[in-house]
Each structure stands twice: as structure tokens, then as C-alpha cells.
Design a protein around this motif. Sequence first.
Motif, short mmCIF file in Angstrom:
data_model
loop_
_atom_site.label_atom_id
_atom_site.label_comp_id
_atom_site.label_asym_id
_atom_site.label_seq_id
_atom_site.Cartn_x
_atom_site.Cartn_y
_atom_site.Cartn_z
N THR A 12 0.85 -1.20 0.00
CA THR A 12 0.00 0.00 0.00
C THR A 12 0.88 1.25 0.00
O THR A 12 1.75 1.38 -0.86
CB THR A 12 -0.98 -0.02 1.19
N GLU A 13 0.72 2.14 0.99
CA GLU A 13 1.42 3.42 0.91
C GLU A 13 2.89 3.32 1.29
O GLU A 13 3.30 2.43 2.04
CB GLU A 13 0.72 4.45 1.79
N GLU A 14 3.66 4.25 0.77
CA GLU A 14 5.07 4.39 1.13
C GLU A 14 5.15 4.98 2.53
O GLU A 14 4.48 5.95 2.85
CB GLU A 14 5.76 5.31 0.14
N ILE A 15 5.99 4.38 3.38
CA ILE A 15 6.14 4.88 4.76
C ILE A 15 7.57 5.28 5.10
O ILE A 15 7.84 5.74 6.20
CB ILE A 15 5.63 3.85 5.79
N GLY A 16 8.47 5.11 4.15
CA GLY A 16 9.85 5.49 4.39
C GLY A 16 10.69 5.37 3.14
O GLY A 16 10.31 4.68 2.18
N ARG A 17 11.82 6.06 3.14
CA ARG A 17 12.70 6.02 1.98
C ARG A 17 14.14 6.10 2.46
O ARG A 17 14.46 6.89 3.36
CB ARG A 17 12.38 7.17 1.03
N GLY A 18 14.99 5.27 1.89
CA GLY A 18 16.39 5.24 2.29
C GLY A 18 17.30 5.39 1.09
O GLY A 18 16.87 5.68 -0.02
N ARG A 19 18.58 5.16 1.35
CA ARG A 19 19.59 5.34 0.31
C ARG A 19 19.40 4.39 -0.86
O ARG A 19 19.64 4.74 -2.01
CB ARG A 19 20.97 5.15 0.94
N PHE A 20 18.96 3.16 -0.57
CA PHE A 20 18.89 2.15 -1.61
C PHE A 20 17.47 1.74 -2.01
O PHE A 20 17.30 0.92 -2.91
CB PHE A 20 19.64 0.88 -1.18
N GLY A 21 16.47 2.28 -1.34
CA GLY A 21 15.13 1.83 -1.71
C GLY A 21 14.05 2.47 -0.88
O GLY A 21 14.26 3.49 -0.21
N THR A 22 12.90 1.83 -0.91
CA THR A 22 11.69 2.39 -0.32
C THR A 22 11.04 1.38 0.62
O THR A 22 11.12 0.16 0.38
CB THR A 22 10.69 2.76 -1.44
N PHE A 24 7.45 0.18 2.24
CA PHE A 24 6.01 0.26 2.05
C PHE A 24 5.30 -0.45 3.20
O PHE A 24 5.83 -1.39 3.79
CB PHE A 24 5.59 -0.43 0.74
N ARG A 25 4.10 -0.01 3.50
CA ARG A 25 3.20 -0.80 4.35
C ARG A 25 2.63 -1.89 3.46
O ARG A 25 2.32 -1.66 2.28
CB ARG A 25 2.08 0.07 4.90
N CYS A 26 2.50 -3.10 4.00
CA CYS A 26 1.95 -4.19 3.20
C CYS A 26 1.08 -5.11 4.05
O CYS A 26 1.15 -5.07 5.29
CB CYS A 26 3.05 -4.97 2.49
N PHE A 27 0.28 -5.92 3.37
CA PHE A 27 -0.63 -6.85 4.04
C PHE A 27 -0.55 -8.21 3.35
O PHE A 27 -0.38 -8.30 2.13
CB PHE A 27 -2.08 -6.36 3.97
N VAL A 33 -3.16 -8.04 9.50
CA VAL A 33 -2.00 -7.52 10.20
C VAL A 33 -1.09 -6.78 9.22
O VAL A 33 -0.68 -7.34 8.20
CB VAL A 33 -1.20 -8.66 10.88
N PRO A 34 -0.75 -5.53 9.49
CA PRO A 34 0.14 -4.79 8.59
C PRO A 34 1.61 -5.14 8.85
O PRO A 34 2.01 -5.40 9.98
CB PRO A 34 -0.14 -3.33 8.93
N TYR A 35 2.39 -5.16 7.78
CA TYR A 35 3.83 -5.37 7.87
C TYR A 35 4.54 -4.24 7.15
O TYR A 35 3.91 -3.39 6.50
CB TYR A 35 4.22 -6.71 7.24
N ALA A 36 5.85 -4.24 7.24
CA ALA A 36 6.68 -3.29 6.48
C ALA A 36 7.44 -4.08 5.43
O ALA A 36 7.96 -5.16 5.72
CB ALA A 36 7.65 -2.56 7.41
N CYS A 37 7.52 -3.53 4.24
CA CYS A 37 8.28 -4.19 3.17
C CYS A 37 9.36 -3.24 2.67
O CYS A 37 9.05 -2.16 2.14
CB CYS A 37 7.36 -4.61 2.03
N LYS A 38 10.60 -3.63 2.84
CA LYS A 38 11.74 -2.84 2.37
C LYS A 38 12.11 -3.33 0.97
O LYS A 38 12.52 -4.48 0.80
CB LYS A 38 12.92 -3.00 3.33
N LEU A 89 6.00 -4.47 11.36
CA LEU A 89 5.82 -3.03 11.25
C LEU A 89 6.05 -2.36 12.61
O LEU A 89 5.47 -2.78 13.62
CB LEU A 89 4.41 -2.71 10.76
N CYS A 90 6.88 -1.33 12.63
CA CYS A 90 7.16 -0.60 13.86
C CYS A 90 6.67 0.84 13.76
O CYS A 90 6.34 1.32 12.68
CB CYS A 90 8.67 -0.63 14.17
N GLN A 91 6.67 1.51 14.89
CA GLN A 91 6.30 2.92 14.91
C GLN A 91 7.33 3.73 14.13
O GLN A 91 8.50 3.34 14.04
CB GLN A 91 6.24 3.42 16.36
#
Length: 269
Positions: A12-22, A24-27, A33-38, A89-91
Motif C-alpha cells: 500500500t502506501e510508502e512509509i519510508g525512503r532510504g539510500r537504496f530503496g523504499t 512500504f506498508r503491506c498486508f 496484520v500490517p507489515y513493512a516491506c523494504k 511493522l514498527c512505529q
Amino acid sequence: MCETLKSKYQLTEEIGRGRFGTIFRCFHPNSAVPYACKVIDKSLLSDSTDRECLENEPKFLSLLSPHPNVLQILDVFENDDFLSIVLELCQPLTLLDRIVSNPFSEQQASSLIKKLLEAVVHCHRLGVAHRDIKPDNILFDADDNLKLADFGSAEWFGDGRTMNGVVGTPYYVAPEVLLGRDYTEKVDVWSCGVILYIMLSGIPPFYGDSASEIFEAVIRGNLRFPSRIFRSVSSGAKDLLRKMICRDDSRRFSAEQALSMTPLDSEWR
């Protein structure tokens, strides 16, 4: 992006961005339950060091999971173009954000350092040194549980084998790393001690106007407790700091020894 990732998770939506990638929140389709996908773009990796750091993350997290105070990894997907890592997924705010926002009571600092040391003890028992412990790499889940993250600089040790190479972050790196010597997993204990010092005082124990000045202060290792700042800090907390931020790594506490000095009631005497 990996088709296998898309077939298993809904991003789903982008929740962060780093040097090598992005990030996303994902399900997962079968779970709310939501997770984070780097999602890491391999074309942005400039050298073998970058690639090794990014490959370290899933390798070490897979070994260390599950543990209540280590970021949990759920899945890894890879193709020629992308490496995608599904994580709990963390705060959005890290320990660094909390330190900047509010002062810590000794009780709060004790509770957090105990959880951090429990994570480090778990890593060390499995032969893994994190090597870049800092407040930026300490996250909190939805229930406010501490999570040690970012194992890109981690390394194996064990059977008397030492490590080498300058890794870490200026305020938190141990002096033996900067001196170019072989070192042990106790570099993590030094970093945890620096974090505890900052939580109790609001300032780092070693500082300067540039990275080189900070490194010089770290190498000198002249640990002080300014009375104006530490007047309300207990002797027990200062004693633990001396044993963790000890320039002589042969005398420095191990993670288990430091954990044993952290009180169960979250308050030193």
C-alpha cells in the motif's frame, strides 16, 4: 519489483525512503496484520560493500528471529533487480526521536537498556555482533516493545575469533575499532553504555565539532559525570556505565554481565 512478492503481499502506501530503496506498508491477503516491506533497488548498489551490507540484514535477522526485542523478519524475495524484505511493522519514531523529544527518568532508562541488553545477549549467544548499535537502529512496535534493527554491519564471531574493520557511528563506536585493532563482541556493550549515558544525561559522553574530534575523544575514553547533569543519577547507574564504557575492553563487561546489573524493578539504588 518481484512478482512473487506481489503475489503474496499487497503493498500500500510508502512509509519510508532510504539510500537504496523504499519502505512500504503491506498486508498478507489472509491477514489484516500490517507489515513493512523494504524494497531495495539493486541498481543503486555502488560496490561490493553495499551489497554485503544489504545481504546481511535478512541473513542475520533470519537467524535471530524470533526474539521479543529483535526486529522480526517474515519473508525475503529477490530477483535480478530488487531485494524485498518483509518485516514486522514498527512505529515511525526511533529511540533517537524519543531522546530528542523528552528527557528520560532513570526508571525509564533502566527499563529500555534492560530490553536492549536482552537483545544483545541473544545475538552474542548465537555468535553475532551487531557492530552499529545506536538510537537510530532501535525501534518500537505497536505495543511499544523495543526492537533492535539494522544488521547491515553485523558480523560472525566465536571460537576465539576476533573481528576487524572500521564500522559504526561516531558517538557510539568503541575505541578499539577506531584504533584499527582486532576486537570482540564487547564493542556492542560500549555502544549500549553510550546509549544509556545519553538517556540519563541528554548528552553523549564523548563529543566534538567534527567526526575526527569525536573519534579523538572516544579514543581518549575519559568518562566523566558532570555533577550538574548527573546529580540525580544513582551511584548504581554510574557504576554500570563505568563497566560498560570501559576503554580497556579486557575489563569491560560482557552483555550478560551488564544485563545482570540492570535491576528487575527498573531502578538502580
